[in-house]
Design a protein around this motif. Structure first.
Motif, short mmCIF file in Angstrom:
data_model
loop_
_atom_site.label_atom_id
_atom_site.label_comp_id
_atom_site.label_asym_id
_atom_site.label_seq_id
_atom_site.Cartn_x
_atom_site.Cartn_y
_atom_site.Cartn_z
N ARG A 72 0.84 -1.21 0.00
CA ARG A 72 0.00 0.00 0.00
C ARG A 72 0.87 1.26 0.00
O ARG A 72 0.61 2.21 -0.74
N ASN A 73 1.90 1.25 0.82
CA ASN A 73 2.80 2.41 0.89
C ASN A 73 3.54 2.62 -0.42
O ASN A 73 3.80 3.77 -0.82
N ARG A 74 3.87 1.53 -1.12
CA ARG A 74 4.55 1.66 -2.42
C ARG A 74 3.62 2.29 -3.44
O ARG A 74 4.04 3.11 -4.27
N MET A 75 2.35 1.90 -3.41
CA MET A 75 1.37 2.46 -4.34
C MET A 75 1.18 3.95 -4.10
O MET A 75 0.98 4.72 -5.03
N ILE A 76 1.26 4.35 -2.82
CA ILE A 76 1.14 5.77 -2.48
C ILE A 76 2.38 6.54 -2.89
O ILE A 76 2.31 7.67 -3.37
N CYS A 77 3.53 5.91 -2.71
CA CYS A 77 4.82 6.58 -2.95
C CYS A 77 5.02 6.96 -4.41
O CYS A 77 5.44 8.09 -4.70
N PHE A 78 4.74 6.02 -5.31
CA PHE A 78 5.05 6.23 -6.73
C PHE A 78 3.80 6.46 -7.57
O PHE A 78 2.76 5.87 -7.32
N HIS A 79 3.94 7.27 -8.61
CA HIS A 79 2.81 7.52 -9.50
C HIS A 79 2.82 6.57 -10.69
O HIS A 79 1.85 6.53 -11.45
N GLU A 80 3.90 5.80 -10.86
CA GLU A 80 3.98 4.83 -11.96
C GLU A 80 4.43 3.47 -11.42
O GLU A 80 5.40 3.39 -10.65
N LYS A 81 3.76 2.39 -11.85
CA LYS A 81 4.11 1.05 -11.39
C LYS A 81 5.52 0.65 -11.81
O LYS A 81 6.17 -0.15 -11.14
N GLU A 82 5.97 1.19 -12.94
CA GLU A 82 7.30 0.86 -13.42
C GLU A 82 8.36 1.16 -12.36
O GLU A 82 9.39 0.47 -12.26
N MET A 83 8.10 2.16 -11.53
CA MET A 83 9.07 2.58 -10.53
C MET A 83 9.18 1.59 -9.38
O MET A 83 10.14 1.64 -8.60
N TYR A 84 8.23 0.65 -9.28
CA TYR A 84 8.34 -0.39 -8.26
C TYR A 84 9.61 -1.21 -8.48
O TYR A 84 10.16 -1.78 -7.55
N GLY A 85 10.04 -1.29 -9.73
CA GLY A 85 11.21 -2.08 -10.07
C GLY A 85 12.51 -1.29 -10.12
O GLY A 85 13.55 -1.84 -10.47
N TRP A 86 12.46 -0.02 -9.75
CA TRP A 86 13.68 0.80 -9.72
C TRP A 86 14.36 0.58 -8.36
O TRP A 86 14.19 1.35 -7.43
N THR A 87 15.12 -0.49 -8.29
CA THR A 87 15.72 -0.92 -7.04
C THR A 87 17.22 -1.09 -7.18
O THR A 87 17.76 -1.11 -8.29
#
Length: 271
Positions: A72-87
């Motif tokens: 949930r916090n990740r969804m709030i943090c980023f405006h694009e899902k692609e950024m979930y993989g910017w690790t």
């Protein structure tokens, strides 16, 4: 049927208490009766294997709740899902300064106590936003609350929502503001940016900023509002230069090559 199972799984020991036949620990204990003086009261007690099973279930439930909260916090943090993989795990190793970002996360507790932020500055396309997102993802994975916004968005806050929006940003453990210098320069927009930066300053919580501007350019502005904004950012954040070639250009060249393979030789020209 229940009584038969109870007899198979438990037994009465010499002390008169019920014991688990599997782990041989008590399933009950004797306490003074709460209402009748002088009378004893038998109460249920989890045996060792029952307690261990309960702890396993509790740990699994807490793990699931933690993972859901992180998501949930990740969804709030980023405006694009692609950024979930910017690790950090997906870093291609082309930017040496990434190690400083890793160290920032590894020493997060000290960083947070000392209220140390970062300014990631450098040319366009060198990976500043990716680095900031990698820091965000790493802290999100640990359960911290992070929010990543760009300066264009916060400069466009509605006058009706501005106060509440600015207050809400103070609740995050880390605030990341991307692309300083891309915001609108109207008086209202600049005041919005100042309010956000100033509130972060007052909160005493870390801030990460990315920008294509040099540190000297940030220090050398003449506009009073911009000067107040930049002075606070420079006071909160340690500058780190992010150099190298443009990752966007490298990606564009890679896409061009891939399209050449798809369309065949001579069917696609680089503009």
């Amino acid at each position: 049927m229940e009584n038969q199972n109870l007899k198979k799984e438990t037994y009465i020991a010499e002390d008169g208490l019920l014991y688990c036949a599997k782990c041989h620990t008590p399933c009950e204990k004797v306490l003074p009766h709460p209402l009748e003086k002088g009378k004893l009261w038998r109460v249920h007690l989890m045996c060792r294997c029952e307690r261990e099973a309960y702890e396993r279930e509790k740990a699994e439930r807490e793990k699931q709740e933690f993972e859901e909260r992180v998501q949930r916090n990740r969804m709030i943090c980023f405006h694009e899902k692609e950024m979930y993989g910017w690790t950090f795990a997906n870093d291609d190793g082309s930017v040496p300064v990434m190690e400083k970002a890793r160290a920032y996360v590894e020493h997060w507790e000290d960083v947070r106590k000392k209220k140390i932020g970062l300014i990631l500055w450098g040319e366009v396309g060198t990976g500043k936003t990716f680095i900031a997102a990698a820091v965000a993802n790493a802290l999100l994975d640990q359960g911290f609350r992070v929010l990543m916004k760009d300066f264009t968005e916060i400069s466009n806050i509605s006058a009706f929502d501005a106060d509440e929006y600015v207050r809400s940003l103070s609740s995050y453990d880390l605030l990341i503001l991307d692309d300083l210098g891309a915001e609108r320069t109207s008086e209202f927009a600049m005041q919005n940016v100042f309010n956000v930066v100033n509130r972060r300053w007052e909160s005493g919580k870390p801030l990460i900023v990315t920008t294509n501007k040099t540190v000297d350019e940030l220090k050398g502005v003449e506009d009073l509002t911009l000067k107040r904004i930049n002075d606070r950012i420079l006071a909160m954040c340690t500058p780190i230069y992010v150099g190298g070639s443009s990752k966007r250009r490298v990606k564009a060249d890679e896409n061009f090559k891939n399209l050449g393979v798809i369309f065949g030789k001579g069917g696609f020209k680089h503009e």
